[in-house]
Design a protein around this motif. Structure first.
Motif, PDB file in Angstrom:
ATOM      1  N   ARG A  80     -17.032  20.341  -0.236  1.00 21.87           N
ATOM      2  CA  ARG A  80     -16.841  18.894  -0.302  1.00 21.87           C
ATOM      3  C   ARG A  80     -15.374  18.578  -0.055  1.00 21.87           C
ATOM      4  O   ARG A  80     -14.489  19.421  -0.250  1.00 21.87           O
ATOM      5  CB  ARG A  80     -17.267  18.358  -1.671  1.00 21.87           C
ATOM      6  N   ARG A  81     -15.101  17.311   0.342  1.00 20.75           N
ATOM      7  CA  ARG A  81     -13.738  16.979   0.776  1.00 20.75           C
ATOM      8  C   ARG A  81     -13.239  15.670   0.192  1.00 20.75           C
ATOM      9  O   ARG A  81     -12.313  15.066   0.714  1.00 20.75           O
ATOM     10  CB  ARG A  81     -13.697  16.914   2.301  1.00 20.75           C
ATOM     11  N   GLY A  82     -13.863  15.194  -0.865  1.00 22.92           N
ATOM     12  CA  GLY A  82     -13.433  13.949  -1.473  1.00 22.92           C
ATOM     13  C   GLY A  82     -12.342  14.148  -2.507  1.00 22.92           C
ATOM     14  O   GLY A  82     -11.804  15.241  -2.699  1.00 22.92           O
ATOM     15  N   GLU A  83     -12.019  13.057  -3.221  1.00 22.71           N
ATOM     16  CA  GLU A  83     -10.934  13.083  -4.203  1.00 22.71           C
ATOM     17  C   GLU A  83     -11.202  14.082  -5.316  1.00 22.71           C
ATOM     18  O   GLU A  83     -10.298  14.815  -5.736  1.00 22.71           O
ATOM     19  CB  GLU A  83     -10.749  11.684  -4.799  1.00 22.71           C
ATOM     20  N   LEU A  84     -12.433  14.147  -5.811  1.00 18.92           N
ATOM     21  CA  LEU A  84     -12.727  15.056  -6.920  1.00 18.92           C
ATOM     22  C   LEU A  84     -12.596  16.510  -6.494  1.00 18.92           C
ATOM     23  O   LEU A  84     -12.172  17.360  -7.292  1.00 18.92           O
ATOM     24  CB  LEU A  84     -14.125  14.778  -7.472  1.00 18.92           C
ATOM     25  N   ALA A  85     -12.939  16.816  -5.253  1.00 16.39           N
ATOM     26  CA  ALA A  85     -12.737  18.174  -4.753  1.00 16.39           C
ATOM     27  C   ALA A  85     -11.250  18.466  -4.590  1.00 16.39           C
ATOM     28  O   ALA A  85     -10.774  19.553  -4.955  1.00 16.39           O
ATOM     29  CB  ALA A  85     -13.466  18.366  -3.426  1.00 16.39           C
ATOM     30  N   ASN A  86     -10.509  17.513  -4.048  1.00 13.42           N
ATOM     31  CA  ASN A  86      -9.069  17.714  -3.878  1.00 13.42           C
ATOM     32  C   ASN A  86      -8.373  17.944  -5.210  1.00 13.42           C
ATOM     33  O   ASN A  86      -7.386  18.691  -5.301  1.00 13.42           O
ATOM     34  CB  ASN A  86      -8.444  16.508  -3.181  1.00 13.42           C
ATOM     35  N   LEU A  87      -8.876  17.298  -6.265  1.00 10.11           N
ATOM     36  CA  LEU A  87      -8.294  17.437  -7.605  1.00 10.11           C
ATOM     37  C   LEU A  87      -8.836  18.641  -8.364  1.00 10.11           C
ATOM     38  O   LEU A  87      -8.440  18.878  -9.511  1.00 10.11           O
ATOM     39  CB  LEU A  87      -8.549  16.167  -8.417  1.00 10.11           C
ATOM     40  N   ARG A  88      -9.761  19.382  -7.752  1.00 10.04           N
ATOM     41  CA  ARG A  88     -10.401  20.534  -8.390  1.00 10.04           C
ATOM     42  C   ARG A  88     -11.206  20.137  -9.627  1.00 10.04           C
ATOM     43  O   ARG A  88     -11.388  20.939 -10.536  1.00 10.04           O
ATOM     44  CB  ARG A  88      -9.366  21.602  -8.770  1.00 10.04           C
ATOM     45  N   GLU A  89     -11.707  18.903  -9.641  1.00 12.28           N
ATOM     46  CA  GLU A  89     -12.534  18.454 -10.756  1.00 12.28           C
ATOM     47  C   GLU A  89     -14.010  18.739 -10.523  1.00 12.28           C
ATOM     48  O   GLU A  89     -14.828  18.580 -11.433  1.00 12.28           O
ATOM     49  CB  GLU A  89     -12.291  16.969 -11.021  1.00 12.28           C
ATOM     50  N   ILE A  90     -14.369  19.118  -9.314  1.00 11.22           N
ATOM     51  CA  ILE A  90     -15.661  19.720  -9.011  1.00 11.22           C
ATOM     52  C   ILE A  90     -15.351  21.031  -8.291  1.00 11.22           C
ATOM     53  O   ILE A  90     -14.284  21.177  -7.675  1.00 11.22           O
ATOM     54  CB  ILE A  90     -16.554  18.805  -8.145  1.00 11.22           C
TER      55      ILE A  90
ATOM     56  N   ARG B 247     -13.167   0.914  10.215  1.00  9.33           N
ATOM     57  CA  ARG B 247     -12.677   2.277  10.407  1.00  9.33           C
ATOM     58  C   ARG B 247     -12.170   2.828   9.082  1.00  9.33           C
ATOM     59  O   ARG B 247     -11.224   2.288   8.497  1.00  9.33           O
ATOM     60  CB  ARG B 247     -11.556   2.331  11.437  1.00  9.33           C
ATOM     61  N   PRO B 248     -12.801   3.894   8.553  1.00  7.78           N
ATOM     62  CA  PRO B 248     -12.270   4.552   7.358  1.00  7.78           C
ATOM     63  C   PRO B 248     -11.134   5.490   7.744  1.00  7.78           C
ATOM     64  O   PRO B 248     -11.235   6.247   8.714  1.00  7.78           O
ATOM     65  CB  PRO B 248     -13.476   5.323   6.827  1.00  7.78           C
ATOM     66  N   LEU B 249     -10.070   5.433   6.996  1.00  6.12           N
ATOM     67  CA  LEU B 249      -8.890   6.250   7.286  1.00  6.12           C
ATOM     68  C   LEU B 249      -8.456   6.982   6.027  1.00  6.12           C
ATOM     69  O   LEU B 249      -8.391   6.404   4.940  1.00  6.12           O
ATOM     70  CB  LEU B 249      -7.737   5.376   7.784  1.00  6.12           C
ATOM     71  N   ALA B 250      -8.158   8.255   6.175  1.00  9.57           N
ATOM     72  CA  ALA B 250      -7.626   9.067   5.077  1.00  9.57           C
ATOM     73  C   ALA B 250      -6.309   9.666   5.526  1.00  9.57           C
ATOM     74  O   ALA B 250      -6.186  10.162   6.647  1.00  9.57           O
ATOM     75  CB  ALA B 250      -8.611  10.163   4.690  1.00  9.57           C
ATOM     76  N   GLY B 251      -5.311   9.623   4.648  1.00  8.40           N
ATOM     77  CA  GLY B 251      -3.986  10.103   5.013  1.00  8.40           C
ATOM     78  C   GLY B 251      -3.154   8.995   5.611  1.00  8.40           C
ATOM     79  O   GLY B 251      -3.391   7.806   5.372  1.00  8.40           O
ATOM     80  N   ARG B 252      -2.208   9.354   6.439  1.00 12.90           N
ATOM     81  CA  ARG B 252      -1.249   8.388   6.986  1.00 12.90           C
ATOM     82  C   ARG B 252      -1.632   7.903   8.379  1.00 12.90           C
ATOM     83  O   ARG B 252      -0.799   7.372   9.102  1.00 12.90           O
ATOM     84  CB  ARG B 252       0.144   9.023   7.038  1.00 12.90           C
TER      85      ARG B 252
ATOM     86  N   LYS C 154      -3.272  11.842  -4.295  1.00 12.09           N
ATOM     87  CA  LYS C 154      -2.139  11.420  -3.462  1.00 12.09           C
ATOM     88  C   LYS C 154      -2.523  11.270  -1.989  1.00 12.09           C
ATOM     89  O   LYS C 154      -1.654  11.331  -1.105  1.00 12.09           O
ATOM     90  CB  LYS C 154      -0.948  12.380  -3.599  1.00 12.09           C
ATOM     91  N   VAL C 155      -3.793  11.074  -1.718  1.00 13.94           N
ATOM     92  CA  VAL C 155      -4.252  10.805  -0.356  1.00 13.94           C
ATOM     93  C   VAL C 155      -4.487   9.305  -0.229  1.00 13.94           C
ATOM     94  O   VAL C 155      -5.337   8.747  -0.924  1.00 13.94           O
ATOM     95  CB  VAL C 155      -5.556  11.562  -0.038  1.00 13.94           C
ATOM     96  N   PRO C 156      -3.716   8.615   0.617  1.00 12.25           N
ATOM     97  CA  PRO C 156      -3.982   7.184   0.831  1.00 12.25           C
ATOM     98  C   PRO C 156      -5.246   6.997   1.655  1.00 12.25           C
ATOM     99  O   PRO C 156      -5.449   7.668   2.671  1.00 12.25           O
ATOM    100  CB  PRO C 156      -2.741   6.705   1.591  1.00 12.25           C
TER     101      PRO C 156
ATOM    102  N   TYR D 271      -6.404   2.189  -1.088  1.00 12.87           N
ATOM    103  CA  TYR D 271      -6.438   2.879  -2.373  1.00 12.87           C
ATOM    104  C   TYR D 271      -5.640   4.165  -2.258  1.00 12.87           C
ATOM    105  O   TYR D 271      -5.814   4.936  -1.303  1.00 12.87           O
ATOM    106  CB  TYR D 271      -7.888   3.187  -2.763  1.00 12.87           C
ATOM    107  N   MET D 272      -4.755   4.400  -3.210  1.00 12.73           N
ATOM    108  CA  MET D 272      -4.034   5.660  -3.302  1.00 12.73           C
ATOM    109  C   MET D 272      -4.662   6.475  -4.416  1.00 12.73           C
ATOM    110  O   MET D 272      -4.595   6.130  -5.589  1.00 12.73           O
ATOM    111  CB  MET D 272      -2.546   5.433  -3.598  1.00 12.73           C
ATOM    112  N   GLY D 273      -5.340   7.565  -4.043  1.00 18.53           N
ATOM    113  CA  GLY D 273      -6.060   8.362  -5.017  1.00 18.53           C
ATOM    114  C   GLY D 273      -5.140   9.184  -5.896  1.00 18.53           C
ATOM    115  O   GLY D 273      -3.955   9.366  -5.612  1.00 18.53           O
TER     116      GLY D 273
END
Length: 721
Positions: A346-356, A203-208, A163-165, A158-160
């Motif tokens: 927090r370090r998920g997609e919503l935090a990265n997007l500043r939506e929380i 294995r969960p992977l974030a980034g490249r 922009k973090v794969p 999934y590409m969020g």
């Protein structure tokens, strides 16, 4: 606390399943494999010949490893062969480490004939942010989630929108047959009385990042177990004459605390080390499982304070972590201010997007003075020049926040009021919306100055004054001491309620006292802001039946019209709260009362599942006629960091263990109590030295024996033999 779940955690990975070990596809509410606040597995279901195996039991007492035991249902195989029920053992053995979730499916055929068994495992991934899973935010996915299956692995990707794969890569020890895009079939041939197993690794992977190594189930599990053994070696070992306490509550606290520690790069908190090009990896406690398995400023700081005698490395890591994220700017969206210590990150997609706002979020009024207190207390245990240089500037910035931003109206008290809609309403440790009320049930007007926060500020300034004085900065020391003494004088005048003979919970927006009798005031015993005569009154009041339930001190008096023993903060009992109150009682010389509180908390902890103190429990009175047990609060975190850490502070409080003279001397003044008659303390760390000693209490006389190591043990009340 989720009911009917099994939760495993290690570092930033957390696995939440049902009691069968499944992540059910039909129930998307909570279960999953989470990594950095993102769900990487939303389905993981095992079937044997199309049926659920029959559950017998499971064990997951070590938090990172679990076993589930099943047997087969009655089966009719292709060709008409009948396999009687309960003739095939099916076991799921799993663990999570810092990078993976691994499971071994084991089968053992007790029939006298071979059995061909079809085993299917269904997977899925939705990559939802934890805040979206819990319904606290809406997540708009960037696009479709891809899946692919090759010779050895199944991959969801999934590409969020950030922009973090993100990928969930699943590998197998036996090549399965794909039945669909996410269902794998293993055709197993089970010979009689011959074990067979299939191993899978997620294995969960974030980034490249890429995953290149082979499956190593046994080696990885042994490496993880060894890390726990090594952690025990690095920590102080406690042993008492109460073997049940040692092997149950204390053992569980050790395991829980280790599970809740996270490793983070804190190089940014130490310029000298960063300039040298070396990373600093620090351990910082996350708050609790399952939904708060991230660092919280208040929780981490108090947990670190509770465990200074157990392992001061936790405090050092916490200081470096919080310093790295200390506020730099004024930002109303996150409630950040210069010098302020974070509430939650927090370090998920919503935090990265500043939506929380948790990027981090700074909606806390007490974490900042607590940070300074932790610095002072950690320096007493470690006397580290490197830590002093690294953290002193951050401590001074924290006190600048106290004076310039925390004191919102210039009256000399630190207050709070929410700066953003949807943020935390109450900014003290009792942060529920109804935790600060008038007697008629109305919420107190804001901004409010909480009683315990003023105590924290006093404690921080007095402590830092003594610390900088020992380092030669007399001018700063004198200023901080004068400010603390002035705060103490005004506090005694404005917070004391003569008609109640107790301190107000807070001053409201009109500077009127919020007249609730609460446990908050007990923290002021710990901080030392109370005059001796009023401290005696506070101790007596806290031990009255309306406050002391028999299992611990309630958050709110049962005489209050707002009292509810089943509430979060209005009559419940919190272990961390009681641990600080007991420490404060001991500070003022009330060792019997401190021992009574500690005894009640230990007895409560021994009655909870797994002999584990939960985050909180209900404040019902203890009924000795019916040998009652404490009642669980329906949604408490378990394990939870500052509850897991409380037993270590209980032992420290009973021993009155305090380092001095640049961490070369340890003062120990054991309480005369029947709670423990012997303590064995091994490999306790002061500075860079270690020491071991034994305390025995016989005929009401404490004796300190067998002192070994580089730390001198002294006592004002015990015989040194």
């Amino acid at each position: 606390m989720l009911t009917g779940t099994v939760v495993l955690k290690e570092n930033h990975i957390q696995l939440i399943t049902d009691l069968l070990g499944d992540i059910p596809a039909a129930d998307q509410a909570n279960y999953g494999l989470y990594y950095y606040d993102t769900r990487y597995l939303s389905c993981f279901e095992l079937r044997v010949s199309g049926q659920r195996p029959i559950y017998l039991s499971h064990s997951a007492d070590r938090n990172y490893i679990a076993n589930f035991q099943f047997v087969n249902p009655a089966l009719v195989l292709p060709g008409g062969t009948r396999v009687p029920r309960q003739t095939i053992s099916i076991r799921r053995a799993r663990f999570v480490d810092a990078h993976t979730f691994q499971e071994r499916l084991g089968f053992y055929n007790c029939n006298q004939f071979p059995v061909n068994l079809d085993v299917t495992v269904e997977f899925d991934a939705d990559f939802r942010d934890m805040f979206a899973v819990r319904g606290f935010a809406v997540q708009r996915l960037a696009g479709r989630i891809g899946s692919s299956f090759g010779a050895e692995e199944l991959v969801f990707s999934y590409m969020g929108r950030d922009k973090v794969p993100r990928k969930a890569e699943i590998r197998f020890s036996m090549i399965p047959e794909p039945l669909s895009a996410n269902t794998m079939l293993f055709r197993l041939h089970l010979e009689p009385h011959t074990p067979l197993s299939v191993t899978l690794c997620v294995r969960p992977l974030a980034g490249r990042k890429r995953w290149s190594r082979a499956l190593k189930f046994d080696a990885d599990l042994e490496r993880l177990a060894q890390s726990y053994r090594q952690w025990d070696v690095e920590c102080t070992a406690f042993e008492t004459n109460n073997e049940f306490f040692d092997r149950s509550l204390l053992r569980q606290s050790r395991l829980d605390l280790r599970t809740l520690l996270e490793a983070d790069d804190t190089s940014g908190a130490n310029g000298a080390v960063e300039a040298a090009g070396n990373k600093v990896i620090s351990l910082v406690p996350s708050a609790g499982i399952p939904w708060y398995a991230v660092p919280f400023g208040r929780d981490a700081t108090i947990t670190a304070l509770q465990t200074l005698m157990y392992n001061p490395a936790i405090a050092e890591g916490t200081l470096r972590f919080l310093a790295q994220y200390q506020g730099e700017h004024v930002n109303e969206a996150t409630e950040e201010e210069p010098g302020k210590i974070l509430h939650e990150i927090r370090r998920g997609e919503l935090a990265n997007l500043r939506e929380i706002p948790h990027i981090p979020y700074y909606g806390t009024v007490d974490a900042t003075p607590l940070f300074v207190i932790l610095f002072v207390e950690t320096m007493a245990w470690l006397h580290s020049d490197d830590l002093y240089r690294a953290i002193l500037p951050h401590a001074l910035r924290a006190l600048d926040w106290v004076d310039n931003y925390g004191d919102m109206d210039g009256d000399g008290y630190v207050e709070y009021a929410p700066h953003r809609q949807g943020g935390v309403f109450n900014h003290g440790w009792k942060d529920s919306p109804d935790s600060l009320q008038y007697d008629d049930g109305r919420s107190a007007s804001l901004p409010a100055a909480l009683v315990e926060v003023q105590g924290y500020v006093y404690h921080a300034k007095m402590g830092l004054s003594a610390l900088v004085a020992s380092r030669g900065d007399a001018s700063l020391a004198d200023r901080l001491r004068a400010e603390a003494e002035e705060l103490r004088r005004r506090f005694d005048r404005d917070f004391w309620m003569p008609d109640v003979e107790f301190f107000a919970q807070a001053l409201d927006g009109d500077k009127s006292p919020v007249r609730s009798v609460t446990s908050n005031v007990g923290h002021c015993l710990w901080s030392g802001i109370l005059d001796l005569d009023k401290a005696a009154t506070v101790v007596r009041r806290l031990m009255q039946p309306d406050m002391f339930s028999g299992w611990g001190i309630r958050t709110l008096s049962s005489l209050s019209p707002n009292y509810n023993p089943m509430s979060y903060h209005n009559g419940s009992v919190w272990p961390h709260d009681n641990s600080l109150i007991a420490l404060g009682m001991r500070r003022y010389g009330y060792e019997e009362e401190a021992a009574e509180v500690i005894s009640a908390m230990i007895e409560a902890g021994l009655r909870f599942p797994s002999n584990r103190l939960p985050e909180l429990f209900c404040g019902f009175a203890r009924d000795r006629r019916f040998n009652s047990s404490p009642m669980s609060y329906i949604k408490s975190c378990s394990p939870q960091a500052w509850a897991a850490a409380a037993p270590f502070l209980f032992v420290q409080t009973l021993l009155d263990a305090r380092p001095s003279e640049n961490a070369r001397v340890l003062w120990v003044n054991p309480a005369r109590t029947s709670l423990f008659l012997r303590y064995g303390i091994r490999h306790l760390r002061c500075g860079e030295r270690r020491s071991s000693f034994t305390v025995r209490i016989s005929d009401d006389v404490p004796r300190i024996q067998s002192v070994e190591g580089g730390v001198k043990v002294c006592s004002e009340t015990a015989l040194i033999e």
